[in-house]
Scaffold this motif. Structure first.
Motif, PDB file in Angstrom:
ATOM      1  N   HIS A 181       0.829  -1.208   0.000  1.00 28.38           N
ATOM      2  CA  HIS A 181       0.000   0.000   0.000  1.00 28.38           C
ATOM      3  C   HIS A 181       0.865   1.261   0.000  1.00 28.38           C
ATOM      4  CE1 HIS A 181      -3.115  -2.864   1.114  1.00 28.38           C
ATOM      5  NE2 HIS A 181      -4.016  -1.936   0.890  1.00 28.38           N
ATOM      6  N   ASP A 182       0.265   2.350  -0.503  1.00 27.78           N
ATOM      7  CA  ASP A 182       0.910   3.653  -0.410  1.00 27.78           C
ATOM      8  C   ASP A 182       1.160   3.983   1.060  1.00 27.78           C
ATOM      9  OD1 ASP A 182       1.467   6.540  -1.233  1.00 27.78           O
ATOM     10  OD2 ASP A 182      -0.270   6.778   0.078  1.00 27.78           O
ATOM     11  N   TYR A 222      -5.824  12.084  -4.103  1.00 26.10           N
ATOM     12  CA  TYR A 222      -5.826  10.627  -4.051  1.00 26.10           C
ATOM     13  C   TYR A 222      -6.878  10.007  -4.951  1.00 26.10           C
ATOM     14  CZ  TYR A 222      -2.439  10.035  -0.300  1.00 26.10           C
ATOM     15  OH  TYR A 222      -1.287   9.996   0.423  1.00 26.10           O
ATOM     16  N   TYR A 280      -5.339   7.534  -7.550  1.00 29.25           N
ATOM     17  CA  TYR A 280      -5.405   6.152  -7.091  1.00 29.25           C
ATOM     18  C   TYR A 280      -6.738   5.452  -7.338  1.00 29.25           C
ATOM     19  CZ  TYR A 280      -0.952   6.674  -4.623  1.00 29.25           C
ATOM     20  OH  TYR A 280       0.375   6.857  -4.327  1.00 29.25           O
ATOM     21  N   HIS A 281      -7.855   6.189  -7.357  1.00 31.90           N
ATOM     22  CA  HIS A 281      -9.163   5.534  -7.314  1.00 31.90           C
ATOM     23  C   HIS A 281     -10.050   5.749  -8.538  1.00 31.90           C
ATOM     24  CE1 HIS A 281      -8.150   4.566  -3.259  1.00 31.90           C
ATOM     25  NE2 HIS A 281      -8.255   5.795  -2.818  1.00 31.90           N
ATOM     26  N   PRO A 317      -7.484   2.454 -12.237  1.00 32.48           N
ATOM     27  CA  PRO A 317      -7.175   2.245 -10.818  1.00 32.48           C
ATOM     28  C   PRO A 317      -7.054   0.778 -10.421  1.00 32.48           C
ATOM     29  CG  PRO A 317      -9.503   2.709 -11.066  1.00 32.48           C
ATOM     30  CD  PRO A 317      -8.898   2.845 -12.439  1.00 32.48           C
ATOM     31  N   LYS A 346       0.413   3.543 -11.653  1.00 31.93           N
ATOM     32  CA  LYS A 346      -0.196   4.840 -11.371  1.00 31.93           C
ATOM     33  C   LYS A 346       0.306   5.843 -12.416  1.00 31.93           C
ATOM     34  CE  LYS A 346      -2.081   2.755  -8.022  1.00 31.93           C
ATOM     35  NZ  LYS A 346      -3.440   2.230  -8.285  1.00 31.93           N
ATOM     36  N   ASP A 379       0.340  12.464  -1.828  1.00 31.92           N
ATOM     37  CA  ASP A 379       1.066  11.429  -1.103  1.00 31.92           C
ATOM     38  C   ASP A 379       2.518  11.899  -0.949  1.00 31.92           C
ATOM     39  OD1 ASP A 379       2.346  10.992  -3.528  1.00 31.92           O
ATOM     40  OD2 ASP A 379       1.297   9.137  -3.971  1.00 31.92           O
TER      41      ASP A 379
END
Length: 523
Positions: A75-76, A461, A465-466, A352, A357, A384
């Motif tokens: 994970h980040d 984010y 990411y999503h 995602p 990324k 991040d």
């Protein structure tokens, strides 16, 4: 805008959209079922919380196992912190919630299907060896970036593509209407937000006319529109006009992490030779026909030439997620007249559901190679550690890094969270500006008069990411000068943030920012 009295077609009556209507419709029933499922799920977690600590020998041991697991996961780092906080505060409950979200309930099928589609279409648009060779000779670093982007999907680098830059949503809207009127074969539209009003009404009027003429018209929008702007039966309403319509991830009565992945892209493709992308959705605030958060600053680009094929393929990949039979060739075969212009463009998407990324790494590559300046527009700034380090490092190397953000935010929590990054960035020499007249929704990177990215990818984010996202990377194209000129012109309407001005921040906003830091990856 000309002929503003003509508001086009409206399929919904007043009161047939919005959250209030949703609560008292079929969608309302689905929401009630969702709430009930969440209650049952959390009740089960609470029951297990009373039992599992004894089974494992105590809460402390259980928490320690979960902490070690998280620290060794992929994970980040910031996401790890969020989960560590949740698990330390609610050991067993937090661990069960983590395991549930990581089980991929609801989106395993989507992940498998998207990876399958990307794999199947990897070679659909061959990379021109001559173009890549020419780019390598002109700039080896940019050709390396092009190879990285291409490895994540079918995203070739093109020349012979003309790009037009629109510094406002109003400019894009006017040109969209002109281009839509000329469609002869197909129109593909994929947008995060569609809302009835002047903008969509005028567009819909043309789409309905083109559909009646035999043009293949397809519209796709994100399922979140069901909460706020469109009725749940809107696809059926469009179908009556001859328009094919799909909703990405519509709301269903099932608790799932699937809802976390939204289709944030903005794509319009006409006959395979013209494409639009950028930050502009299909709603009236994006063209300043209505005012929500002061003056709305947004940008877009239009592509004409070979590079449009990539946006055609991106749309079809998303459209075919729930289709058994696929035929890309019929929409990629239409002849595209070569455009004699300088420079290169790479349209690309970011999914995602894979480990690449792309959106973030393209931005970071630009920052790491910059020599003179990097100028950025973004509505949000929720970074991040890697992105924050890249921005700071560029400034510390002597690069002129300027970030333009909204002066009137659309959401208080993300705005408060963004300001928690200000002090560190300012200390490294980054210049931060807020657009005094209103809201900046543009997503722009421009660098050294040579490189630029315009697309849908925010510095937060959710975008990095999503969300499903898209953009166009440009190298040495003519409009890069226009993008930089627009940035400088807009900068004159901004107020600069300094360490001194930050002292005047509201205490409540500072507290909110500090508190929201723990859940930053969810924002």
């Amino acid at each position: 805008m000309d002929n503003i009295e003509n508001t086009g077609i409206a399929l919904l009556k007043k009161g047939q959209k919005g959250l209030f209507h949703a609560l008292f419709s079929r969608l309302g029933l689905i929401l009630i079922l969702l709430i009930l499922q969440i209650g049952v799920l959390f009740g089960m977690f609470a029951k297990f919380e009373q039992f599992l600590p004894h089974f494992f020998g105590g809460t402390v041991l259980f928490s320690l196992i979960m902490v070690l697991f998280l620290l060794n996961s992929r994970h980040d780092p910031t996401a790890k912190i969020t989960w560590l906080v949740i698990i330390m505060l609610l050991p067993v409950f937090g661990a069960l919630l983590f395991l549930y979200t990581q089980s991929d309930v609801g989106h395993r099928a989507l992940k498998k299907r998207m990876n399958q589609l990307i794999s199947q279409t990897k070679e659909t648009i061959p990379q021109s060896e001559d173009v890549m060779k020419k780019l390598s000779e002109e700039n080896g670093a940019v050709s390396s970036l092009a190879r990285y982007i291409h490895r994540s999907g079918c995203y070739p680098v093109y020349d012979q593509t003309k790009i037009t830059y629109f510094p406002m949503g109003e400019n894009k809207f006017e040109e969209m209407l002109r281009q839509l009127e000329q469609a002869k074969h197909f129109i593909f539209m994929e947008y995060f937000i569609i809302d009835e009003g002047l903008m969509w009404g005028r567009i819909l009027e043309i789409l309905a006319k083109k559909a009646s003429e035999g043009v293949d018209v397809r519209v796709m929008y994100d399922g979140t529109c069901e909460f706020s702007t469109l009725s749940r039966d809107y696809p059926k309403r469009l179908k009556k006009l001859g328009i094919k319509c799909k909703v990405f991830a519509p709301v269903t009565p099932f608790v799932s992490t699937h809802y976390n992945y939204r289709d944030h892209r903005k794509i319009l493709v006409i006959d395979g030779h013209t494409a639009f992308t950028g930050g502009v959705n299909l709603a009236d605030e994006y063209i300043n026909h209505i005012v929500k958060y002061g003056h709305w600053k947004d940008v877009a680009i239009m592509l004409k030439g070979e590079a449009v094929k990539s946006f055609t393929l991106m749309f079809l990949q998303m459209w075919n997620v729930d289709e058994k039979e696929m035929d890309y060739s019929q929409f990629l075969k239409y002849p595209v007249s070569p455009v004699q212009t300088k420079g290169y463009v790479i349209p690309y998407g970011d999914c995602p559901l894979d480990d690449d990324k792309v959106g973030e790494r393209v931005y970071m590559d630009i920052l790491n190679r910059a020599q003179s300046y990097v100028h950025i527009m973004s509505p949000y700034l929720i970074l991040d550690s890697e992105m924050e380090t890249a921005i700071k490092f560029a400034a510390e190397r002597g690069v002129d890094v300027k970030i333009m953000l909204p002066g009137i935010p659309d959401k208080s929590a993300p705005y408060a969270l963004a300001r928690t990054h200000y002090a560190s960035l300012l200390q490294s020499g980054v210049e931060i500006y807020e657009y005094t007249p209103g809201f900046v929704h543009a997503k722009v990177f421009v660098c050294d008069d040579k490189e630029a990215v315009v697309g849908t990818i925010n510095l937060d984010y959710r975008s990095l990411y999503h969300h499903f996202e898209c953009a166009a990377y440009m190298y040495d194209v003519d409009c890069i000068y226009e993008i930089e000129e627009d940035f400088r012109a807009t900068l004159k309407k901004c107020s600069r943030v300094t360490q001194e001005t930050m002292k005047n921040d509201k205490v409540s906003r500072k507290i909110m920012g500090i508190a929201m830091k723990a859940v930053a990856p969810l924002m």
